[in-house]
Every structure is written in C-alpha cells, then in structure tokens.
Write an enzyme that holds these catalytic residues in place. Structure first.
Site, PDB file in Angstrom:
ATOM      1  N   HIS A  16       0.849  -1.209   0.000  1.00 22.92           N
ATOM      2  CA  HIS A  16       0.000   0.000   0.000  1.00 22.92           C
ATOM      3  C   HIS A  16       0.878   1.251   0.000  1.00 22.92           C
ATOM      4  O   HIS A  16       0.621   2.210  -0.737  1.00 22.92           O
ATOM      5  CB  HIS A  16      -0.882   0.049   1.256  1.00 22.92           C
ATOM      6  CG  HIS A  16      -1.881  -1.050   1.372  1.00 22.92           C
ATOM      7  ND1 HIS A  16      -1.985  -1.850   2.480  1.00 22.92           N
ATOM      8  CD2 HIS A  16      -2.851  -1.472   0.511  1.00 22.92           C
ATOM      9  CE1 HIS A  16      -2.972  -2.719   2.312  1.00 22.92           C
ATOM     10  NE2 HIS A  16      -3.512  -2.512   1.127  1.00 22.92           N
ATOM     11  N   LYS A  40     -16.334  -7.933   3.984  1.00 22.15           N
ATOM     12  CA  LYS A  40     -15.139  -8.441   4.672  1.00 22.15           C
ATOM     13  C   LYS A  40     -15.281  -8.440   6.188  1.00 22.15           C
ATOM     14  O   LYS A  40     -15.958  -7.587   6.751  1.00 22.15           O
ATOM     15  CB  LYS A  40     -13.924  -7.563   4.300  1.00 22.15           C
ATOM     16  CG  LYS A  40     -13.418  -7.794   2.898  1.00 22.15           C
ATOM     17  CD  LYS A  40     -12.113  -7.046   2.655  1.00 22.15           C
ATOM     18  CE  LYS A  40     -11.592  -7.298   1.250  1.00 22.15           C
ATOM     19  NZ  LYS A  40     -10.448  -6.435   0.906  1.00 22.15           N
ATOM     20  N   ARG A  89      -2.107  -5.878  -8.681  1.00 23.78           N
ATOM     21  CA  ARG A  89      -1.004  -6.835  -8.652  1.00 23.78           C
ATOM     22  C   ARG A  89      -1.118  -7.828  -9.802  1.00 23.78           C
ATOM     23  O   ARG A  89      -0.180  -8.055 -10.537  1.00 23.78           O
ATOM     24  CB  ARG A  89      -1.009  -7.595  -7.313  1.00 23.78           C
ATOM     25  CG  ARG A  89      -0.725  -6.715  -6.121  1.00 23.78           C
ATOM     26  CD  ARG A  89      -1.198  -7.324  -4.847  1.00 23.78           C
ATOM     27  NE  ARG A  89      -2.649  -7.513  -4.874  1.00 23.78           N
ATOM     28  CZ  ARG A  89      -3.372  -7.972  -3.856  1.00 23.78           C
ATOM     29  NH1 ARG A  89      -2.782  -8.336  -2.736  1.00 23.78           N
ATOM     30  NH2 ARG A  89      -4.675  -8.087  -3.961  1.00 23.78           N
ATOM     31  N   SER A 126      -2.773  -8.014   2.437  1.00 24.82           N
ATOM     32  CA  SER A 126      -3.089  -7.939   3.865  1.00 24.82           C
ATOM     33  C   SER A 126      -3.616  -9.284   4.362  1.00 24.82           C
ATOM     34  O   SER A 126      -3.383  -9.669   5.508  1.00 24.82           O
ATOM     35  CB  SER A 126      -4.134  -6.852   4.128  1.00 24.82           C
ATOM     36  OG  SER A 126      -3.615  -5.595   3.792  1.00 24.82           O
TER      37      SER A 126
END
Ligand code: PNS
Length: 163
Positions: A16, A40, A89, A126
């Site tokens: 990040h 989440k 990514r 994460s």
C-alpha cells in the site's frame, strides 16, 4: 490534482505504501481513505486501521489519511473532486478494479488511475499478512514497524490469555 487512495488497510502494508508514495509523486495531494468493505471481516477495527495508516504515512509529504464512509464517489466529490488511484497486482485485481472504475465513473463521474504494483511487492496482500501473523510468523519485512509492533502486542496478549 487530488488523488484518493481508498482501501480497507487491514493492516496497511509496504505494498500500500508503495502505491501511496508513487501517487504522492504524481499528484499535488493524496488522501488515503480508510473504508469498510461490507463483504469483509476485519482483524483491526476502523479506528485502528485509520490510526495505523496515519502513523505509517506520517513521513510522506502531501499525504493525509481520512475515514471513508458512504460511497467512494461521494467522498471524492465532497473533497472538491479528484481521481481514485488503485494499485493492481495481478489479473484478478485488474478485473475487480475495472468493474469498480466503471461503476465509479458511471455513478459519480469519478475517474480511476490504475498503478501496477511494484515488482518487489507484486503479490503481497493484507490477507497473507493476517494469516502469517495468526500463526506467529514474522511479518516485519512486509509491513511498517507500527503494524508489526501492534501485531506482536495482539499475539502476546493472546498467548497470555491462552495460558
Ligand atoms: O481494500 P479493499 O477492501 O479493496 O477496499 C474496499 C473499499 C473500502 C475501498 C471499497 O469497499 C469502497 O470503496 N467502499 C466504499 C463504498 C463504495 O463506494 N462502494 C462501491 C464502489 S462501486
């Protein structure tokens, strides 16, 4: 031009910070928006995710951190306008971000700039950090010191509680 880097940041990682630092070089101001993804479950509550993001970004000029509630497009508009910056990514990130970008453009006229993750942090997440930390692994090479310190505290407290 103002850029908003939104995310859950549960917790904030060097991946990040790489995107935030690069956004700060490209834009006049960067607002890191710490939000809630309703799908989440979080390790850190909203207040702590915000606090860790503030501490981790303290040394980056032109960057500030704010809580995000409600729609991202309303948040960006409320700041007087700007663009959303997202790091990607791999292809699955891109597929998701493309959908978000289309929605944010259609719903609020907000554009999204996609930055490729730097190769060194290209697969960091994460989720992986939380998994390693949950098993007592060392995450210090992936997250800022404030985060690894906090995770060590939580692990220590859990060990004490488990006896
Ligand atoms: O790191 P994450 O979990 O991908 O971050 C997601 C977050 C918080 C940035 C996203 O859920 C978000 O933008 N929430 C605000 C509500 C919103 O605008 N959702 C719809 C986007 S089309």
């Amino acid at each position: 031009m103002l850029a908003v880097c939104p995310g859950s940041f549960d917790p904030i990682t060097y991946g990040h910070l790489d995107i935030i630092t690069r956004a700060a070089r490209l834009f006049d101001e960067v607002v890191v928006a710490v939000g809630q993804n309703s799908t989440k479950r979080y390790l850190f509550d909203a207040e702590e995710r915000l606090k860790l993001a503030v501490e981790a970004t303290a040394g980056i000029p032109g960057v500030r951190v704010e809580p995000l509630s409600g729609l991202l497009v309303d948040f960006v508009t409320g700041l007087g306008g700007g663009v959303v910056v997202k790091g990607v990514r791999f292809a699955s990130d891109f597929d998701f971000e493309l959908q978000m970008a289309h929605l944010n453009s259609a719903v609020g006229g907000v554009e999204t700039i996609i930055l490729p993750a730097s190769s060194v942090w290209g697969t960091l997440s994460s989720t992986m950090i939380r998994e390693i930390a949950a098993h007592g692994g060392d995450i210090s090479e992936f997250v800022p010191e404030v985060v690894s310190r906090r995770i060590r505290q939580i692990a220590g407290r859990k060990e004490q509680a488990d006896g």
